[in-house]
Design a protein around this motif. Structure first.
Motif, PDB file in Angstrom:
ATOM      1  N   ASP A  35       8.644 -23.874 -12.784  1.00 28.41           N
ATOM      2  CA  ASP A  35       9.672 -22.934 -13.211  1.00 28.41           C
ATOM      3  C   ASP A  35       9.891 -21.861 -12.145  1.00 28.41           C
ATOM      4  N   GLU A  36      11.145 -21.673 -11.730  1.00 30.89           N
ATOM      5  CA  GLU A  36      11.473 -20.731 -10.658  1.00 30.89           C
ATOM      6  C   GLU A  36      11.115 -19.291 -11.027  1.00 30.89           C
ATOM      7  N   SER A  37      11.417 -18.879 -12.251  1.00 31.20           N
ATOM      8  CA  SER A  37      11.171 -17.482 -12.640  1.00 31.20           C
ATOM      9  C   SER A  37       9.673 -17.181 -12.707  1.00 31.20           C
ATOM     10  N   THR A  38       8.891 -18.144 -13.216  1.00 29.66           N
ATOM     11  CA  THR A  38       7.438 -17.946 -13.257  1.00 29.66           C
ATOM     12  C   THR A  38       6.864 -17.885 -11.851  1.00 29.66           C
ATOM     13  N   ALA A  39       7.383 -18.746 -10.979  1.00 35.15           N
ATOM     14  CA  ALA A  39       6.936 -18.727  -9.583  1.00 35.15           C
ATOM     15  C   ALA A  39       7.233 -17.375  -8.951  1.00 35.15           C
ATOM     16  N   MET A  40       8.390 -16.804  -9.247  1.00 37.65           N
ATOM     17  CA  MET A  40       8.735 -15.506  -8.678  1.00 37.65           C
ATOM     18  C   MET A  40       7.813 -14.415  -9.217  1.00 37.65           C
ATOM     19  N   GLN A  41       7.486 -14.458 -10.485  1.00 39.43           N
ATOM     20  CA  GLN A  41       6.564 -13.472 -11.053  1.00 39.43           C
ATOM     21  C   GLN A  41       5.211 -13.530 -10.353  1.00 39.43           C
ATOM     22  N   LEU A  42       4.722 -14.738 -10.145  1.00 35.51           N
ATOM     23  CA  LEU A  42       3.437 -14.896  -9.465  1.00 35.51           C
ATOM     24  C   LEU A  42       3.522 -14.472  -8.008  1.00 35.51           C
ATOM     25  N   ALA A  43       4.638 -14.767  -7.343  1.00 33.57           N
ATOM     26  CA  ALA A  43       4.809 -14.376  -5.944  1.00 33.57           C
ATOM     27  C   ALA A  43       4.848 -12.858  -5.812  1.00 33.57           C
ATOM     28  N   VAL A  44       5.474 -12.183  -6.756  1.00 33.73           N
ATOM     29  CA  VAL A  44       5.506 -10.715  -6.739  1.00 33.73           C
ATOM     30  C   VAL A  44       4.093 -10.160  -6.896  1.00 33.73           C
ATOM     31  N   GLN A  45       3.300 -10.751  -7.791  1.00 33.34           N
ATOM     32  CA  GLN A  45       1.912 -10.311  -7.954  1.00 33.34           C
ATOM     33  C   GLN A  45       1.119 -10.517  -6.670  1.00 33.34           C
ATOM     34  N   GLN A  91      -4.512 -17.493  -8.966  1.00 32.83           N
ATOM     35  CA  GLN A  91      -3.141 -16.977  -8.957  1.00 32.83           C
ATOM     36  C   GLN A  91      -2.310 -17.677  -7.889  1.00 32.83           C
ATOM     37  N   GLY A  92      -2.897 -17.854  -6.712  1.00 34.46           N
ATOM     38  CA  GLY A  92      -2.194 -18.538  -5.639  1.00 34.46           C
ATOM     39  C   GLY A  92      -1.947 -20.001  -5.960  1.00 34.46           C
ATOM     40  N   ASP A 149       2.351 -10.587  -3.674  1.00 35.42           N
ATOM     41  CA  ASP A 149       2.857  -9.616  -2.708  1.00 35.42           C
ATOM     42  C   ASP A 149       2.210  -8.244  -2.926  1.00 35.42           C
ATOM     43  N   GLU A 150       2.039  -7.857  -4.172  1.00 34.23           N
ATOM     44  CA  GLU A 150       1.390  -6.579  -4.474  1.00 34.23           C
ATOM     45  C   GLU A 150      -0.079  -6.605  -4.054  1.00 34.23           C
ATOM     46  N   LEU A 151      -0.756  -7.721  -4.277  1.00 32.72           N
ATOM     47  CA  LEU A 151      -2.143  -7.844  -3.822  1.00 32.72           C
ATOM     48  C   LEU A 151      -2.228  -7.753  -2.303  1.00 32.72           C
ATOM     49  N   ASN A 152      -1.243  -8.322  -1.637  1.00 36.17           N
ATOM     50  CA  ASN A 152      -1.244  -8.275  -0.178  1.00 36.17           C
ATOM     51  C   ASN A 152      -1.053  -6.860   0.333  1.00 36.17           C
ATOM     52  N   GLN A 153      -0.263  -6.069  -0.374  1.00 33.87           N
ATOM     53  CA  GLN A 153      -0.116  -4.658  -0.004  1.00 33.87           C
ATOM     54  C   GLN A 153      -1.448  -3.924  -0.159  1.00 33.87           C
ATOM     55  N   GLN A 154      -2.155  -4.213  -1.241  1.00 40.02           N
ATOM     56  CA  GLN A 154      -3.475  -3.601  -1.431  1.00 40.02           C
ATOM     57  C   GLN A 154      -4.430  -4.030  -0.322  1.00 40.02           C
ATOM     58  N   ARG A 155      -4.368  -5.312   0.032  1.00 43.80           N
ATOM     59  CA  ARG A 155      -5.224  -5.822   1.109  1.00 43.80           C
ATOM     60  C   ARG A 155      -4.962  -5.098   2.407  1.00 43.80           C
ATOM     61  N   ARG A 156      -3.700  -4.838   2.711  1.00 47.44           N
ATOM     62  CA  ARG A 156      -3.350  -4.136   3.941  1.00 47.44           C
ATOM     63  C   ARG A 156      -3.942  -2.730   3.961  1.00 47.44           C
ATOM     64  N   GLU A 157      -3.847  -2.038   2.844  1.00 52.46           N
ATOM     65  CA  GLU A 157      -4.384  -0.676   2.774  1.00 52.46           C
ATOM     66  C   GLU A 157      -5.900  -0.677   2.973  1.00 52.46           C
ATOM     67  N   ILE A 158      -6.586  -1.620   2.343  1.00 51.87           N
ATOM     68  CA  ILE A 158      -8.038  -1.724   2.508  1.00 51.87           C
ATOM     69  C   ILE A 158      -8.378  -2.038   3.959  1.00 51.87           C
ATOM     70  N   GLU A 159      -7.619  -2.961   4.549  1.00 53.84           N
ATOM     71  CA  GLU A 159      -7.886  -3.372   5.928  1.00 53.84           C
ATOM     72  C   GLU A 159      -7.697  -2.217   6.901  1.00 53.84           C
ATOM     73  N   ILE A 160      -6.654  -1.419   6.701  1.00 50.38           N
ATOM     74  CA  ILE A 160      -6.405  -0.286   7.597  1.00 50.38           C
ATOM     75  C   ILE A 160      -7.595   0.671   7.584  1.00 50.38           C
ATOM     76  N   GLY A 161      -8.103   0.981   6.385  1.00 48.40           N
ATOM     77  CA  GLY A 161      -9.242   1.883   6.289  1.00 48.40           C
ATOM     78  C   GLY A 161     -10.497   1.303   6.922  1.00 48.40           C
ATOM     79  N   MET A 162     -10.763   0.026   6.674  1.00 46.73           N
ATOM     80  CA  MET A 162     -11.944  -0.616   7.245  1.00 46.73           C
ATOM     81  C   MET A 162     -11.842  -0.725   8.762  1.00 46.73           C
ATOM     82  N   ARG A 163     -10.650  -0.997   9.247  1.00 44.12           N
ATOM     83  CA  ARG A 163     -10.491  -1.125  10.693  1.00 44.12           C
ATOM     84  C   ARG A 163     -10.744   0.216  11.385  1.00 44.12           C
TER      85      ARG A 163
END
Length: 592
Positions: free
Chosen positions: A311-321, A302-303, A323-337
């Motif tokens: 294509d700019e619009s496709t790049a934005m769709q992938l960047a949003v995905q 994905q990265g 970003d959402e994965l990064n939010q999930q990563r943060r939540e997992i990291e907070i719990g593990m920490r």
């Protein structure tokens, strides 16, 4: 314990830089980081070390040129971090411009682990379009078995890597790695993306010599790839000196001008960062984590696709995905920490044993933690956070897929983590299934039942190599700033340079009165600070601290350009603080 030390700087270098027109503050900051004069501030591409100095660069260029001419099928085997993703994108873009038939494969870290393993080779061999040649980027120097498996299946392997080699090199057709034996390339700290960029420079020269770029066939401009090179170099936390400084500066300039790939533009947008003001901070702490989230939680393809799409619009769709994965990563990291910190209650890290560890002594020169429910993709982040907090080598483990456990470690200055693992492996043959990495970061695999044996063996190495003084955190600063030096103009000047590992971002120390404090985001403090005896106040931020501060504090801080609601102001970013002694507080109160 934390010690604050002011960096020394050579006076002749300071004088030369100041005479060149730099402010006294910027001149002393750069002199303290080894800049000896104005000529060393030149980051023109013409100053990079020639690719001819990189061992085997010309040989791999000849092999790749032959493969392109024969239209052989090439397959890039990438690593699953930001360095690997950018290296893969650089290779794909350049090779396709050169007319190569090329695709890529990035291992899923949870199924196949790191590097060119025999399993990855088998996966590559079973691709719909079976490759003739495997090209590793940001991995491969330790893939002895994987290279042997590829050769047995009739595939050649070209290794491009920057990790430290083991006792035996793979029997690949060619290896390009500045850290391999016999390589005289002076900049050993090239990231994986830097190595493959150099290989592409060598390939272009080889194709030019063969007459591939006729008068009506425009030669590809590889400078267009420097946005990716800068991102991967900063993300991999390699030293930003020599060639790396030039590559990153050049990449930043292109990004700020909008001359970057749609993926980087989209990642900046989802991170709510101004493209024209991007610095190494944005690359390392905003864009790289979003790329890495794909490799940590799902699939780095994905990265890579985000960095490859036109294509700019496709790049934005992938960047949003991402970003959402990064939010999930943060939540997992907070719990593990939180779980990791709870485990520390049983470990006395402050008591430093004077003698080698025994049954009645705590293991406290290092830290090894394991939890069967922790996420493999986040253990490196947890190790990094704990290393910063506790200032000692840290290894964090999670359960693997076949009864083993996988560890990721981070180290402190003076303790080569990869060499430490090598010594553990030699003292305890068969204990480590595999290991590899750098002086400051490394990974390993071992059987779950051997965790306690490994922890004791690693602690023994830590106590052999470290002293109690090594475990005291030292914060280096660039001294105090006079009130008239604390300006927005200075913050702008500092932001123009590429700060990073080995070329640390300037920080300053000073005493401030806390005029006001309010909590923002439930866990951060927004402050108004004032130097004693001075009327002017400064905005400041102290992250992850919501408790009330004492009236006067001694701080270590950085200058930051803060843009909010269309207004640009100077802001201090506090990295460390402690309360000023009560007698000094009373003295300052009387004075005011």
């Amino acid at each position: 314990m934390v010690s604050i030390v002011v960096r020394e700087f050579p006076v002749p270098a300071f004088a030369a830089l100041h005479a060149h027109g730099l402010s006294p503050v910027l001149a002393r900051v750069l002199a303290a980081r080894g800049i000896g004069g104005p000529a060393e501030l030149d980051t023109a591409l013409a100053r990079v070390t020639p690719f001819t100095c990189l061992k085997n660069s010309q040989r791999i260029a000849q092999l790749l040129a032959d493969a392109i001419a024969a239209q052989k099928k090439l397959l890039i085997v990438a690593d699953y971090d930001a360095d690997g993703a950018t290296a893969c994108a650089v290779a794909l873009r350049a090779l396709r411009q050169f007319g190569a038939v090329v695709d890529y494969l990035v291992p899923n870290r949870f199924e196949y682990g790191y590097g060119l393993t025999p399993e990855i080779v088998e996966l590559a061999a079973n691709c719909a379009s079976r490759p003739d040649i495997l090209i590793t980027v940001d991995n491969g120097i330790a893939s002895v078995e994987g290279v042997a498996a590829a050769k047995a299946l009739g595939m050649d392997v070209y290794i491009t890597d920057h990790h430290l080699p083991g006792a035996h090199l793979p029997e690949a057709a060619v290896i390009v790695n500045p850290n391999q034996p016999g390589c005289d390339f002076p900049d050993k700290q090239l990231a994986g993306v830097g190595v493959i960029f150099y290989v592409m420079l060598a390939l272009r020269a080889e194709l030019r010599n063969r007459g591939q770029f006729a008068a009506d066939d425009k030669e590809p401009n590889l400078a267009n790839l420097l946005d990716l090179v800068a991102l991967g170099t900063v993300a991999d936390v390699v030293r930003l000196n020599g060639v790396n400084q030039i590559l990153v500066q050049q990449g930043l300039r292109r990004i700020r001008k909008g001359q970057c790939c749609p993926g980087i533009r989209a990642l900046c947008q989802v991170a709510k960062r101004d493209l024209s003001r991007v610095t190494t901070y944005e690359l390392g702490f905003m864009l790289a984590p979003r790329l890495n989230a794909a490799g940590r939680l799902e699939d780095m393809s994905q990265g890579i696709e985000c960095l490859m799409v036109a294509d700019e619009s496709t790049a934005m769709q992938l960047a949003v995905q991402l970003d959402e994965l990064n939010q999930q990563r943060r939540e997992i990291e907070i719990g593990m920490r939180a779980e990791a910190l709870s485990k520390l209650a049983d470990i006395d890290l402050q008591q430093l044993a004077a003698a080698p560890p025994g049954d009645d002594q705590p293991m406290n020169y290092s830290l090894c933690l394991y939890h069967p429910d922790w996420h493999q993709g986040v253990i490196g982040l947890i190790a990094s956070r704990l290393k910063d907090q506790l200032h000692r080598p840290v290894l964090v483990f999670a359960r693997g897929n076949t009864g083993d456990i996988k560890g990721s470690g981070r180290s402190i200055p003076g303790f080569n983590l990869r060499d430490a693992l090598d010594l553990v492996a030699k003292r305890h043959p068969g204990l480590l299934t595999k290991f590899g990495g750098h002086a400051m970061a490394a990974g390993l695999t071992l059987a779950e039942q051997n965790f306690e044996l490994f922890r004791a063996g690693f602690e023994q190495v830590a106590q052999d190599w470290l002293t109690p003084a090594d475990l005291e955190r030292v914060i280096e600063t660039d001294g105090e700033l006079k009130p008239e030096e604390m300006t927005l103009a200075l913050a702008h000047d500092l932001a123009q340079h590429a700060w990073g590992q080995g070329f640390s971002e300037p920080s300053f120390n000073g005493c401030f009165q806390v005029e006001s404090q309010r909590v923002v985001g439930e866990k951060h403090s927004k402050l108004k600070l004032r130097k004693p005896g001075v009327r002017q106040t400064h905005d400041a931020m102290l992250f992850f601290h919501a408790d009330a501060l004492p009236p006067i504090i001694q701080t270590v801080y950085r200058l930051q350009v803060n843009e909010y609601n269309g207004e640009t102001r100077l802001q201090l970013l506090l990295a460390h603080w402690y309360e000023v002694a009560s007698e000094l507080t009373e003295s300052l109160s009387v004075h005011n």
